[in-house]
Scaffold this active site. Sequence first.
Site, mmCIF file in Angstrom:
data_model
loop_
_atom_site.group_PDB
_atom_site.id
_atom_site.type_symbol
_atom_site.label_atom_id
_atom_site.label_comp_id
_atom_site.label_asym_id
_atom_site.label_seq_id
_atom_site.Cartn_x
_atom_site.Cartn_y
_atom_site.Cartn_z
ATOM 1 N N SER A 28 13.431 -14.843 44.147
ATOM 2 C CA SER A 28 13.148 -16.280 44.184
ATOM 3 C C SER A 28 13.056 -16.792 42.759
ATOM 4 O O SER A 28 12.657 -16.059 41.842
ATOM 5 C CB SER A 28 11.816 -16.549 44.884
ATOM 6 O OG SER A 28 11.419 -17.893 44.688
ATOM 7 N N TYR A 49 2.956 -14.714 45.609
ATOM 8 C CA TYR A 49 4.358 -14.677 46.068
ATOM 9 C C TYR A 49 5.299 -14.581 44.862
ATOM 10 O O TYR A 49 6.227 -13.753 44.834
ATOM 11 C CB TYR A 49 4.635 -15.948 46.874
ATOM 12 C CG TYR A 49 6.084 -16.200 47.208
ATOM 13 C CD1 TYR A 49 6.670 -15.628 48.335
ATOM 14 C CD2 TYR A 49 6.876 -17.026 46.397
ATOM 15 C CE1 TYR A 49 8.001 -15.868 48.637
ATOM 16 C CE2 TYR A 49 8.213 -17.265 46.697
ATOM 17 C CZ TYR A 49 8.766 -16.680 47.821
ATOM 18 O OH TYR A 49 10.091 -16.916 48.121
HETATM 19 P P1 NAP Z 1 12.020 -17.863 56.885
HETATM 20 O O1 NAP Z 1 12.894 -18.985 57.326
HETATM 21 O O2 NAP Z 1 10.541 -17.999 56.944
HETATM 22 O O3 NAP Z 1 12.460 -16.541 57.700
HETATM 23 C C1 NAP Z 1 11.801 -15.342 57.427
HETATM 24 C C2 NAP Z 1 12.501 -14.234 58.170
HETATM 25 O O4 NAP Z 1 11.881 -12.986 57.809
HETATM 26 C C3 NAP Z 1 12.393 -14.335 59.673
HETATM 27 O O5 NAP Z 1 13.605 -13.837 60.220
HETATM 28 C C4 NAP Z 1 11.224 -13.411 60.012
HETATM 29 O O6 NAP Z 1 11.295 -12.859 61.327
HETATM 30 C C5 NAP Z 1 11.466 -12.316 58.990
HETATM 31 N N1 NAP Z 1 10.313 -11.482 58.615
HETATM 32 C C6 NAP Z 1 9.170 -11.837 57.971
HETATM 33 N N2 NAP Z 1 8.394 -10.755 57.760
HETATM 34 C C7 NAP Z 1 9.060 -9.694 58.287
HETATM 35 C C8 NAP Z 1 8.779 -8.309 58.395
HETATM 36 N N3 NAP Z 1 7.638 -7.784 57.923
HETATM 37 N N4 NAP Z 1 9.693 -7.507 59.010
HETATM 38 C C9 NAP Z 1 10.843 -8.020 59.502
HETATM 39 N N5 NAP Z 1 11.174 -9.325 59.416
HETATM 40 C C10 NAP Z 1 10.280 -10.151 58.830
HETATM 41 O O7 NAP Z 1 12.344 -17.441 55.373
HETATM 42 P P2 NAP Z 1 13.513 -17.882 54.363
HETATM 43 O O8 NAP Z 1 13.104 -19.125 53.705
HETATM 44 O O9 NAP Z 1 14.833 -17.777 55.015
HETATM 45 O O10 NAP Z 1 13.335 -16.729 53.273
HETATM 46 C C11 NAP Z 1 14.146 -15.577 53.235
HETATM 47 C C12 NAP Z 1 13.973 -14.939 51.863
HETATM 48 O O11 NAP Z 1 14.350 -15.887 50.858
HETATM 49 C C13 NAP Z 1 12.523 -14.530 51.554
HETATM 50 O O12 NAP Z 1 12.519 -13.307 50.835
HETATM 51 C C14 NAP Z 1 12.037 -15.676 50.656
HETATM 52 O O13 NAP Z 1 11.006 -15.277 49.808
HETATM 53 C C15 NAP Z 1 13.311 -15.999 49.906
HETATM 54 N N6 NAP Z 1 13.329 -17.346 49.306
HETATM 55 C C16 NAP Z 1 13.285 -18.456 50.076
HETATM 56 C C17 NAP Z 1 13.299 -19.713 49.474
HETATM 57 C C18 NAP Z 1 13.263 -20.996 50.250
HETATM 58 O O14 NAP Z 1 13.117 -22.067 49.635
HETATM 59 N N7 NAP Z 1 13.407 -20.964 51.565
HETATM 60 C C19 NAP Z 1 13.353 -19.805 48.074
HETATM 61 C C20 NAP Z 1 13.390 -18.640 47.327
HETATM 62 C C21 NAP Z 1 13.384 -17.416 47.955
HETATM 63 P P3 NAP Z 1 10.720 -13.671 62.618
HETATM 64 O O15 NAP Z 1 11.719 -14.773 62.919
HETATM 65 O O16 NAP Z 1 10.698 -12.647 63.701
HETATM 66 O O17 NAP Z 1 9.390 -14.216 62.251
#
Ligand code: NAP
Length: 248
Positions: free
Chosen positions: A143, A157
């Site tokens: 991130s 985080y």
């Molecule tokens: P999200 O929409 O909240 O989705 C999270 C996903 O991770 C879901 O599929 C969830 O499964 C799964 N998950 C969480 N904990 C888990 C575990 N212990 N074991 C297996 N699956 C797990 O998140 P996102 O925004 O797409 O983020 C994805 C990645 O991008 C993360 O690493 C986040 O830190 C990074 N990121 C995101 C952003 C942003 O702005 N969105 C920015 C920078 C980095 P369930 O559906 O079953 O709950």
Amino acid sequence: MDKTILITGSSRGIGAATALLAAKQGYNVCVNYLQNKTAAEQIVDSINQRGGQAIAYKADVSSVADVTALFNKIDKDFGRLTALVNNAGILEAQSRVDNMDVERLTRVINSNIISYFLCSKEAIKRMSTLYGGKGGAIVNVSSIAARTGSPNEYVDYAASKGAIDTLTFGLSKEVAAEGIRVNAVRPGFIYTDIHASGGEPDRVNRIKSSLPMKRGGHPEEVAKAILWLLSDEASFSTGTIIDVTGGR
Ligand code: NAP
């Protein structure tokens, strides 16, 4: 040659977009989720209806037992894993560091760091020429918080993502001569559900005017960078990070 990809946390958000794009590019897709079975099955159905190959796997990727079982199941279902995207991650309610308890810190570290190590370990055992494998590629989803530190929101985080950048640098060098490339993407503010877990579902819209491109990013824009790093187009790139942040 068959290409098989595991994307941790691919029931929703960036992981789901990566699963859909990987299927379009001819990968067999392992869709992992923690609890949202319905969302994971929707992604799988959408891939299979278009003639692709996908299976949903419930596994907590911060648990050794679950990760072991997950990789064993994939071995049986698809054979050789060729690509891993360490993507599953969490953030918790916005808070200053002085108000963070150890239970929260442990959850963030387990979900965002330990999980990437556990899945990388299993992938290396299947990909590395040291273990008789034929190589592969890993992409870690970090991130931009690793650079900004996320003050007053979630320094825990941000620090976990700093660790992922370091994992990427170190691991890439460890396995570079064994046919495995390890790279990372650092997304900025992307429209997904993750911001709701921090207590501010509309966070991207609040911040977007401060970004050079004046808009938030879409999961598909991150997925494209991930798939490029996994592809042969990136054959001489390892230990590198692509920022997908609209210029921040
Ligand atoms: P999200 O929409 O909240 O989705 C999270 C996903 O991770 C879901 O599929 C969830 O499964 C799964 N998950 C969480 N904990 C888990 C575990 N212990 N074991 C297996 N699956 C797990 O998140 P996102 O925004 O797409 O983020 C994805 C990645 O991008 C993360 O690493 C986040 O830190 C990074 N990121 C995101 C952003 C942003 O702005 N969105 C920015 C920078 C980095 P369930 O559906 O079953 O709950």
